[in-house]
Design an enzyme around this catalytic site. Structure first.
Site, PDB file in Angstrom:
ATOM      1  N   ARG A 171      50.464  56.071  44.210  1.00 16.36           N
ATOM      2  CA  ARG A 171      49.400  56.365  43.241  1.00 16.36           C
ATOM      3  C   ARG A 171      48.028  56.008  43.814  1.00 16.36           C
ATOM      4  NH1 ARG A 171      51.781  57.340  38.212  1.00 16.36           N
ATOM      5  NH2 ARG A 171      53.643  56.139  37.787  1.00 16.36           N
TER       6      ARG A 171
ATOM      7  N   ASP B 145      52.426  70.697  35.155  1.00 11.98           N
ATOM      8  CA  ASP B 145      53.534  71.208  35.969  1.00 11.98           C
ATOM      9  C   ASP B 145      54.293  72.213  35.103  1.00 11.98           C
ATOM     10  OD1 ASP B 145      56.408  71.078  37.048  1.00 11.98           O
ATOM     11  OD2 ASP B 145      55.384  69.947  38.571  1.00 11.98           O
TER      12      ASP B 145
ATOM     13  N   PHE C 250      56.018  68.933  45.487  1.00  8.37           N
ATOM     14  CA  PHE C 250      55.814  67.628  44.855  1.00  8.37           C
ATOM     15  C   PHE C 250      54.637  66.954  45.544  1.00  8.37           C
ATOM     16  CE2 PHE C 250      56.723  63.370  43.322  1.00  8.37           C
ATOM     17  CZ  PHE C 250      56.987  63.669  41.996  1.00  8.37           C
TER      18      PHE C 250
ATOM     19  N   GLU D  88      44.579  64.673  31.723  1.00  8.46           N
ATOM     20  CA  GLU D  88      45.931  64.630  32.304  1.00  8.46           C
ATOM     21  C   GLU D  88      45.828  64.878  33.808  1.00  8.46           C
ATOM     22  OE1 GLU D  88      48.726  63.589  32.492  1.00  8.46           O
ATOM     23  OE2 GLU D  88      50.294  64.891  31.684  1.00  8.46           O
ATOM     24  N   ASP D  89      46.686  64.211  34.549  1.00  8.95           N
ATOM     25  CA  ASP D  89      46.631  64.349  36.006  1.00  8.95           C
ATOM     26  C   ASP D  89      47.046  65.744  36.467  1.00  8.95           C
ATOM     27  OD1 ASP D  89      49.224  63.953  35.162  1.00  8.95           O
ATOM     28  OD2 ASP D  89      49.723  62.389  36.605  1.00  8.95           O
TER      29      ASP D  89
HETATM   30  P1  IMP Z   1      55.056  68.581  33.061  1.00 11.28           P
HETATM   31  O1  IMP Z   1      55.566  68.161  31.729  1.00 11.28           O
HETATM   32  O2  IMP Z   1      56.117  69.168  33.956  1.00 11.28           O
HETATM   33  O3  IMP Z   1      53.825  69.471  33.018  1.00 11.28           O
HETATM   34  O4  IMP Z   1      54.710  67.284  33.909  1.00 11.28           O
HETATM   35  C1  IMP Z   1      53.727  66.440  33.631  1.00 11.28           C
HETATM   36  C2  IMP Z   1      53.991  65.109  34.271  1.00 11.28           C
HETATM   37  O5  IMP Z   1      54.989  65.140  35.305  1.00 11.28           O
HETATM   38  C3  IMP Z   1      52.714  64.682  34.950  1.00 11.28           C
HETATM   39  O6  IMP Z   1      51.915  63.942  34.058  1.00 11.28           O
HETATM   40  C4  IMP Z   1      53.204  63.861  36.099  1.00 11.28           C
HETATM   41  O7  IMP Z   1      53.351  62.519  35.682  1.00 11.28           O
HETATM   42  C5  IMP Z   1      54.571  64.412  36.444  1.00 11.28           C
HETATM   43  N1  IMP Z   1      54.482  65.331  37.587  1.00 11.28           N
HETATM   44  C6  IMP Z   1      54.584  66.668  37.582  1.00 11.28           C
HETATM   45  N2  IMP Z   1      54.455  67.177  38.819  1.00 11.28           N
HETATM   46  C7  IMP Z   1      54.273  66.116  39.641  1.00 11.28           C
HETATM   47  C8  IMP Z   1      54.057  65.987  41.060  1.00 11.28           C
HETATM   48  O8  IMP Z   1      54.011  66.959  41.844  1.00 11.28           O
HETATM   49  N3  IMP Z   1      53.899  64.716  41.529  1.00 11.28           N
HETATM   50  C9  IMP Z   1      53.935  63.619  40.727  1.00 11.28           C
HETATM   51  N4  IMP Z   1      54.114  63.696  39.394  1.00 11.28           N
HETATM   52  C10 IMP Z   1      54.288  64.931  38.858  1.00 11.28           C
END
Ligand code: IMP
Length: 189
Positions: free
Chosen positions: A174, A112, A161, A108-109
């Site tokens: 990207r 968050d 962000f 996973e990238d």
């Molecule tokens: P989570 O469910 O909040 O942990 O978010 C996961 C997904 O939200 C990641 O796979 C990203 O696609 C997107 N995301 C969360 N934070 C960022 C950010 O700072 N920049 C871009 N995409 C984000």
């Protein structure tokens, strides 16, 4: 390079060399846990597209790593404003590799608020893999809403962000080879 944006690219957080070093380090850790075992590497689209490619190549350069590596992808989306995930993840595209009895690593990238990985881990556990581990390149621990087990973590990022190396703002940026902060217009926050 021209960057056309309604949002300004801000502070550079990690350059290409730092990202590459982190990916190599993560590959070493994943390889050590899967020595001689077949591995399914599951990339989460779209953000982890670049990371999954680079991680799989770094893994293949490790001589005593997994016995084989199958790379597959799935896609999860969360509805919400452009620069915040809303916390309602759903599966958009399923992987095609059977996972039962296999050793699976989610690539996973970014972690968050954690809801995407919480959802994915639960969803994949139901497929009865022999093991399920999670590898994230970027971690934003300050925004976590749910505790999620992360087996491999690359680089920590502040509560901002970020874009680049797969991460987007409204589908842009990207392709940037580095990770940078972005200041979206107030209305998008
Ligand atoms: P989570 O469910 O909040 O942990 O978010 C996961 C997904 O939200 C990641 O796979 C990203 O696609 C997107 N995301 C969360 N934070 C960022 C950010 O700072 N920049 C871009 N995409 C984000």
């Amino acid at each position: 390079m021209t960057i056309d944006s309604g949002a300004g690219i801000g502070r550079l957080l990690y350059g290409p060399e730092e990202i590459a070093a982190a990916v190599r380090q993560l590959a070493g850790l994943v390889a050590a846990d899967h020595r001689g075992k077949p591995l399914v590497l599951l990339g989460v689209l779209k953000g982890a597209l670049y990371f999954t490619v680079d991680l799989s190549r770094a893994l293949s350069e490790i001589p005593d790593g997994p016995s084989e590596i199958v790379v597959d992808y799935l896609s999860v989306i969360s509805y919400g404003p452009a620069s915040r995930s809303s916390g309602r993840p759903r599966l958009l595209l399923d992987e095609t590799t059977p996972l039962e009895g296999r050793h699976v690593v989610i690539a996973e990238d970014i972690a968050d608020n954690g809801l995407t990985l919480e959802f994915l881990q639960a969803f994949l556990r139901e497929r009865n893999p022999a093991s399920l581990r999670t590898c994230v390149l970027f971690d934003k621990p300050s925004r976590r809403q749910v505790p999620i087990p992360l087996d491999y973590v690359g680089l920590t990022v502040p509560d901002a962000f970020v874009v680049g190396y797969g991460l987007d703002y409204q589908e842009r940026y990207r392709n940037l080879p580095y990770l940078a902060q972005i200041e979206p217009p107030e209305s998008q926050l």
